[in-house]
Scaffold this motif. Structure first.
Motif, PDB file in Angstrom:
ATOM      1  N   UNK A 158      55.962   0.723  41.702  1.00  0.00           N
ATOM      2  CA  UNK A 158      56.307  -0.278  40.694  1.00  0.00           C
ATOM      3  C   UNK A 158      55.919   0.188  39.296  1.00  0.00           C
ATOM      4  N   UNK A 159      54.697   0.681  39.130  1.00  0.00           N
ATOM      5  CA  UNK A 159      54.225   1.092  37.815  1.00  0.00           C
ATOM      6  C   UNK A 159      55.020   2.280  37.278  1.00  0.00           C
ATOM      7  N   UNK A 160      55.268   3.275  38.108  1.00  0.00           N
ATOM      8  CA  UNK A 160      56.004   4.445  37.635  1.00  0.00           C
ATOM      9  C   UNK A 160      57.451   4.092  37.284  1.00  0.00           C
ATOM     10  N   UNK A 161      58.084   3.291  38.135  1.00  0.00           N
ATOM     11  CA  UNK A 161      59.479   2.931  37.869  1.00  0.00           C
ATOM     12  C   UNK A 161      59.604   2.127  36.587  1.00  0.00           C
ATOM     13  N   UNK A 162      58.677   1.209  36.355  1.00  0.00           N
ATOM     14  CA  UNK A 162      58.726   0.424  35.116  1.00  0.00           C
ATOM     15  C   UNK A 162      58.483   1.302  33.889  1.00  0.00           C
ATOM     16  N   UNK A 163      57.864   2.449  34.103  1.00  0.00           N
ATOM     17  CA  UNK A 163      57.628   3.378  33.001  1.00  0.00           C
ATOM     18  C   UNK A 163      58.751   4.395  32.869  1.00  0.00           C
ATOM     19  N   UNK A 164      59.805   4.245  33.659  1.00  0.00           N
ATOM     20  CA  UNK A 164      60.972   5.114  33.539  1.00  0.00           C
ATOM     21  C   UNK A 164      60.932   6.358  34.388  1.00  0.00           C
ATOM     22  N   UNK A 165      59.949   6.473  35.293  1.00  0.00           N
ATOM     23  CA  UNK A 165      59.848   7.637  36.168  1.00  0.00           C
ATOM     24  C   UNK A 165      60.631   7.369  37.447  1.00  0.00           C
ATOM     25  N   UNK A 175      45.981   3.346  42.796  1.00  0.00           N
ATOM     26  CA  UNK A 175      47.362   3.469  42.335  1.00  0.00           C
ATOM     27  C   UNK A 175      47.459   3.299  40.827  1.00  0.00           C
ATOM     28  N   UNK A 176      46.717   2.341  40.281  1.00  0.00           N
ATOM     29  CA  UNK A 176      46.763   2.102  38.833  1.00  0.00           C
ATOM     30  C   UNK A 176      46.198   3.310  38.088  1.00  0.00           C
ATOM     31  N   UNK A 177      45.063   3.830  38.559  1.00  0.00           N
ATOM     32  CA  UNK A 177      44.473   5.004  37.910  1.00  0.00           C
ATOM     33  C   UNK A 177      45.417   6.201  37.989  1.00  0.00           C
ATOM     34  N   UNK A 178      46.044   6.398  39.154  1.00  0.00           N
ATOM     35  CA  UNK A 178      46.961   7.525  39.311  1.00  0.00           C
ATOM     36  C   UNK A 178      48.155   7.394  38.364  1.00  0.00           C
ATOM     37  N   UNK A 179      48.712   6.188  38.244  1.00  0.00           N
ATOM     38  CA  UNK A 179      49.855   5.990  37.358  1.00  0.00           C
ATOM     39  C   UNK A 179      49.488   6.312  35.916  1.00  0.00           C
ATOM     40  N   UNK A 180      48.344   5.820  35.493  1.00  0.00           N
ATOM     41  CA  UNK A 180      47.941   6.038  34.094  1.00  0.00           C
ATOM     42  C   UNK A 180      47.705   7.514  33.802  1.00  0.00           C
ATOM     43  N   UNK A 181      47.004   8.193  34.688  1.00  0.00           N
ATOM     44  CA  UNK A 181      46.619   9.579  34.441  1.00  0.00           C
ATOM     45  C   UNK A 181      47.799  10.534  34.591  1.00  0.00           C
ATOM     46  N   UNK A 182      48.680  10.273  35.540  1.00  0.00           N
ATOM     47  CA  UNK A 182      49.730  11.232  35.874  1.00  0.00           C
ATOM     48  C   UNK A 182      51.037  10.994  35.135  1.00  0.00           C
ATOM     49  N   UNK A 183      51.182   9.848  34.491  1.00  0.00           N
ATOM     50  CA  UNK A 183      52.455   9.534  33.857  1.00  0.00           C
ATOM     51  C   UNK A 183      52.910  10.575  32.835  1.00  0.00           C
ATOM     52  N   UNK A 184      52.057  11.051  31.927  1.00  0.00           N
ATOM     53  CA  UNK A 184      52.547  12.059  30.972  1.00  0.00           C
ATOM     54  C   UNK A 184      53.102  13.301  31.657  1.00  0.00           C
ATOM     55  N   UNK A 185      52.405  13.806  32.679  1.00  0.00           N
ATOM     56  CA  UNK A 185      52.890  14.975  33.395  1.00  0.00           C
ATOM     57  C   UNK A 185      54.193  14.700  34.128  1.00  0.00           C
ATOM     58  N   UNK A 186      54.316  13.521  34.739  1.00  0.00           N
ATOM     59  CA  UNK A 186      55.547  13.181  35.444  1.00  0.00           C
ATOM     60  C   UNK A 186      56.727  13.114  34.479  1.00  0.00           C
ATOM     61  N   UNK A 187      56.487  12.636  33.273  1.00  0.00           N
ATOM     62  CA  UNK A 187      57.571  12.587  32.284  1.00  0.00           C
ATOM     63  C   UNK A 187      57.990  13.989  31.846  1.00  0.00           C
TER      64      UNK A 187
END
Length: 416
Positions: free
Chosen positions: A25-32, A313-325
């Motif tokens: 949910x968090x990654x998809x809402x962030x466009x990943x 899950x929340x910590x992983x989304x926050x930390x990994x989002x820049x790299x995933x983008x």
């Protein structure tokens, strides 16, 4: 849908439990672009963890899902009383900071369906149910995706991604494929689950009863109790022998008001869970991360499992989002997730091990030989006389260690 209509995404999540669904949910809402692969056709499986603490309720509010969660059928508890043979101790949630001065006990399938419905509004989210991960795609020593079986059609598919997250529980397939072995702690008990019809005059709230003959937790499901009976390690088969007679007698002894309903329960109605506490030394390998029970299996004690998994899950989304983008997640970032979430898991497991040693007696004792009463353990026997202890105890349980927070529905993720 049992397959993903594409061959490549930015992140594959194995497992559609609380950790996997929140991360998706968090990654998809962030466009990943994220694909969650769940090996079962639906979420409708009984006797799963369903205790949602105030830390998780606050996150749901920040995601705009608080009101929808509140509309689910649930039992809310402002206080929990743990009763022993010689006394009781209370967890009081009425002075918790924030909006929620309670914990919620909600069927996990309702919680997961809520998360799936919310995530499905994002075009970047893909959920495949009845899709079982059975192999990893490897290249140059790094995980590059998964192969999975569409259990509806029998066809196998290949799905590439820069990151695979294992959120597939204590019997994680991804963990096995990576040849990662958790270190297990001794657990003196297992657990039997059974449904018991409710009747007029039964208690309204959750029952927590610990005795020399075992421990009993009963959750009010409206027209029935979801009961968990703690038993000695490895004694499940013996406990269910003779058409479950021992189980019926033990539950009736711990909760006498249920005795008139015990005749309707037989061995086929009794499910068993092998209780485990274990933890990986390393939660990641290049291209893959493990979170929730896949990284640190929790005991049912205090109902912390869902909540720690969601915090992971929340910590992983926050930390990994820049790299995933960017399309590349570095081992350094994967290690950051573990550093942030390792000590809350380790300290909580330590507390669980201490609690199980104090609260749970070997429960398959000869009924003809009376056992010594299970006394309220120290230091609870002393601390319960301090007026502020029930509130402190409740805060420790309901908020946990290092709760993760969002300052807005998704804003902090873009600034990770």
């Amino acid at each position: 849908m049992a397959s993903i209509p594409r061959a490549e995404v930015s992140c594959v999540v194995a497992g559609g439990g609380p950790a996997g669904m929140v991360l998706g949910l968090l990654l998809a809402r962030s466009g990943v672009e994220v694909a969650v692969l769940e090996k079962y056709p639906d979420f409708l499986r009984d006797f799963r963890g369903d205790t949602v603490h105030a830390s998780t309720l606050g996150l749901l509010d920040e995601l705009g899902l608080g009101d929808r969660f509140a509309a689910l059928p649930q039992q809310r508890e402002e206080r929990l009383v743990m009763r022993f043979d010689d006394g009781a101790v209370t967890e009081d949630f009425t002075r918790l900071p924030g909006r929620h001065q309670h914990i919620a006990l909600v069927p996990q399938w309702d919680f997961l369906n809520l998360l799936a419905d919310a995530a499905s509004t994002s075009p970047a989210f893909h959920l495949a149910q009845n899709a079982e991960v059975d192999d990893l795609i490897m290249a140059a020593g790094q995980v590059r995706g998964v192969r999975y079986l569409d259990r509806d059609t029998g066809r196998r598919h290949r799905l590439e991604a820069p990151l695979v997250v294992a959120a597939d529980g204590r019997h994680s397939t991804v963990r096995r494929l990576l040849r990662l072995r958790p270190r297990a702690a001794a657990t003196p008990h297992d657990c039997l689950y059974v449904r018991i019809p409710r009747a007029e005059g039964d208690p309204e709230g959750t029952v927590l009863r610990f005795s020399a003959s075992g421990g009993l937790i009963m959750i009010n499901r409206g027209d029935y109790w979801q009961a968990a009976l703690l038993i000695g390690k490895g004694t499940a088969d013996a406990a269910r022998a003779g058409d479950g007679a021992w189980v019926r007698r033990t539950i009736a002894r711990l909760a006498p008001y249920t005795e008139d309903r015990m005749a309707g329960i037989d061995a086929g109605d009794i499910a068993a869970l092998q209780v485990r506490i274990d933890r990986l030394d390393r939660w990641w390998t290049p291209g893959a991360l493990l979170i929730g029970d896949a990284a640190h299996a929790m005991s049912p004690i205090a109902g912390v499992g869902i909540n720690l998994a969601v915090q992971d899950a929340v910590a992983a989304a926050r930390i990994l989002l820049p790299g995933l983008r960017r399309g590349h997640v570095s081992p350094r970032d994967l290690a950051r997730v573990q550093r942030r979430r390792h000590w809350p898991a380790a300290v909580t497991q330590f507390a669980q091990k201490r609690a199980q040693a104090a609260f749970v007696a070997a429960s398959m004792a000869d009924e003809g030989t009376p056992a010594a009463p299970l006394r309220l353990p120290q230091p609870l026997r002393t601390l319960r006389h301090w007026s502020g202890f029930p509130h402190l105890f409740g805060r420790m349980v309901a908020l946990g260690l290092r709760p993760e927070r969002l300052t807005g529905p998704l804003e902090p993720l873009s600034h990770a």
